[in-house]
Design an enzyme around this catalytic site. Structure first.
Site, PDB file in Angstrom:
ATOM      1  N   THR A   3       0.817  -1.216   0.000  1.00 31.82           N
ATOM      2  CA  THR A   3       0.000   0.000   0.000  1.00 31.82           C
ATOM      3  C   THR A   3       0.852   1.268   0.000  1.00 31.82           C
ATOM      4  OG1 THR A   3      -0.124  -0.330   2.378  1.00 31.82           O
ATOM      5  CG2 THR A   3      -2.081  -0.923   1.110  1.00 31.82           C
ATOM      6  N   LYS A   4       2.165   1.110  -0.237  1.00 31.30           N
ATOM      7  CA  LYS A   4       3.057   2.261  -0.157  1.00 31.30           C
ATOM      8  C   LYS A   4       3.379   2.829  -1.555  1.00 31.30           C
ATOM      9  CE  LYS A   4       3.231   1.790   4.291  1.00 31.30           C
ATOM     10  NZ  LYS A   4       3.318   0.411   4.615  1.00 31.30           N
TER      11      LYS A   4
END
Ligand SMILES: Cc1ncc(COP(=O)(O)O)c(C=O)c1O
Length: 399
Positions: free
Chosen positions: A178-179
C-alpha cells in the site's frame, strides 16, 4: 473499481513481471536484482548506504537494535501512526512516548514534543504522514540534536520530495503493497551514519530469508490482485478475493500475531531477490507514478479547496494518499463503497488499526487529543489514479 487500500500500485506490467518470476524459482532467494535495486535506491539518497529488509517494521527493528540502547530508553513517536512502528519499539524493551500531532501536516507537534522529553529520551521518530513535509521538521531536527537523540525519519509514506532533508541519523522506508513503491513486502534503512553501518552490513549477509511458500505468495499477489481488480465489478473479483484471503493465498499485511500486539519474527527477515525484481519494475516507472500522484493532489487541492475550508498542508506534493477531514466518515466510506469507490481510513485509531490494544502499547487515553480527534474524521483519497477516476472521487464531495 477505485481502491485506496487494495493493491493501489499493481498494474498489468507488474503482474506480468511477477507472473514470469513465478516460473524462475532460482531467482527467488538471491540474485543480482538485489544489488541493482540497491543501486537505484542509492541514486535517490546520494552518499547514503541502503540496507534492505522484508518490511519497514523489520528495518526499524534492526535499526533500533543496532543502536544498543539501555532497556527502558524512550523512543518519541507520534500518535496517529500504525502498530508496525510501535511493535519493534516494544519488542526491544524500549518505551514508546507518544507525541501529539499538529493539524496542518499530521506530524509531530513541537510544543507537545518539548513537553514529553525527559532524560531517558534517546530516539526521535519523525513521520511524514502521507508524504507531507512536517511543518516543524527543522525545529524537530534541532530538538533531536540539542537533546542528543538519535534521529529517524519515517519515510514509509513516501520519499519523492525529501532530497532537501539531511538524513544525519537514518530513514526507514517501506515497499509494502500500500506504499509508494510496492514489492508487496519490503523495507529499507537509509543512513550515512558510520557508527553502526558495520553491524548492519554483517546482519544483511547473515539474515534469514522468508520461507519459499511465503515468497511464492508474494509473487502470486500481483497477478492475482490485478485480476481481482479487473473482475471486481462483475462479482467474480470479490469472490476470488474472499476465497484467496480465507485459504491464505494472500498473506495479510498485518499478521495474526501482530494483531495480538506482538512483534512477528516472520516479517523480520532479509529481502528476497524476488521482491527486488518487483521493486525494480516499480522503480522503472517511479517518475511517472509520482507525476500522477502530484497531478491528483493538485486537482484535489483545486476542486476540494472550494468545498473544504481548511485542507491539510498538501503543497502539491506527490502524496501517497490525499487526506481530508469529514464529520460522517464511516457512513461515507460505506455509502461510496456501493459505487465501487473504496476510500481509506488511515489512521482510524491513534495507533492503527482499530482494535489494536492501546493499553498494551503504553498509550494513555487523552495524552494526544488532536490525534484522537483526527482519527474519527480522517478520510484518504487515492492519488495513484487516472483523471477519470479522480473526477469520480471529486464528484462524491461535490454532491
Ligand atoms: C508510518 C508507517 N511507518 C512504517 C510502516 C511499516 O511499514 P511495513 O508495513 O513495510 O512494515 C508503516 C506501515 O504501514 C507506516 O504506516
Amino acid at each position: 473499481m477505485i481502491s485506496t487500500d487494495f493493491a493501489p500500485n499493481e498494474k498489468m506490467d507488474d503482474a506480468i513481471v511477477s507472473f514470469k518470476t513465478l516460473f524462475q524459482p532460482w531467482k527467488w532467494r538471491r540474485g543480482r536484482e538485489l544489488t541493482r535495486a540497491k543501486n537505484r535506491m542509492k541514486s535517490f539518497f546520494p552518499d547514503h548506504e541502503v540496507f534492505f529488509f522484508l518490511s519497514g517494521r523489520s528495518a526499524l527493528y534492526n535499526l533500533l537494535q543496532a543502536l544498543h540502547l539501555p532497556k527502558g530508553s524512550e523512543v518519541l513517536v507520534q500518535a496517529f501512526t500504525c502498530e508496525a512502528v510501535v511493535l519493534p519499539i516494544l519488542a526491544l524493551g524500549l518505551k514508546p512516548v507518544y507525541v501529539d500531532v499538529e493539524s496542518k501536516t499530521l506530524s509531530m507537534d513541537l510544543d507537545d514534543l518539548k513537553k514529553k522529553l525527559s532524560n531517558k529520551s534517546k530516539v526521535l521518530i519523525v513521520q511524514r504522514t502521507f508524504g507531507m513535509e512536517p511543518i516543524f521538521l527543522k525545529e524537530i531536527q534541532e530538538e533531536a540534536k540539542k537533546n542528543k537523540m538519535f534521529y529517524i525519519e519515517d519515510l514509509a509514506h513516501g520519499f519523492a520530495d525529501t532530497n532537501k532533508t539531511s538524513l544525519n541519523g537514518a530513514a526507514v522506508l517501506s515497499f509494502g503493497r500500500t506504499k509508494t513503491l510496492s514489492s508487496v513486502f519490503g523495507g529499507a534503512i537509509i543512513t550515512k551514519n558510520k557508527s553502526f553501518m558495520k553491524s548492519l552490513k554483517s546482519l544483511q549477509t547473515s539474515m534469514d530469508l522468508p520461507p519459499i511458500p511465503f515468497i511464492f505468495k508474494i509473487l502470486l499477489y500481483k497477478p492475482l490482485s490485478v485480476f481481482i481488480k479487473k473482475t471486481y465489478p462483475f462479482l467474480l473479483g470479490k469472490i476470488i478475493h474472499k476465497i484467496s484471503v480465507s485459504i491464505g493465498l494472500i498473506t495479510p499485511e498485518i499478521s495474526i500475531r501482530e494483531k495480538r500486539g506482538e512483534f512477528d519474527p516472520l516479517l523480520n527477515r532479509g529481502l528476497p531477490n524476488a521482491c527486488a525484481i518487483l521493486l525494480l519494475n516499480q522503480l522503472g516507472k517511479f517518475q511517472k507514478i509520482s507525476t500522477k500522484r502530484r497531478e491528483s493532489v493538485k486537482e484535489y487541492e483545486e476542486k476540494l479547496g472550494v468545498i473544504f475550508k481548511n485542507l491539510f498542508h498538501t503543497q502539491s506534493a506527490p502524496l501517497l494518499r490525499f487526506p481530508v477531514a469529514v464529520e460522517n466518515r464511516d457512513e461515507m466510506v460505506k455509502k461510496v463503497a456501493k459505487k465501487q469507490i473504496f476510500l481509506g481510513v488511515w489512521y482510524n485509531q491513534v495507533i492503527a488499526p482499530k482494535g489494536f490494544n492501546l493499553n498494551k502499547a503504553g498509550y494513555i487515553p487523552g495524552s494526544c487529543k488532536k490525534a484522537e480527534e483526527v482519527c474519527n474524521q480522517i478520510l484518504n483519497l487515492p492519488t495513484n489514479v487516472s483523471k477519470k477516476e479522480r473526477a469520480r472521487v471529486i464528484q462524491l464531495f461535490q454532491q
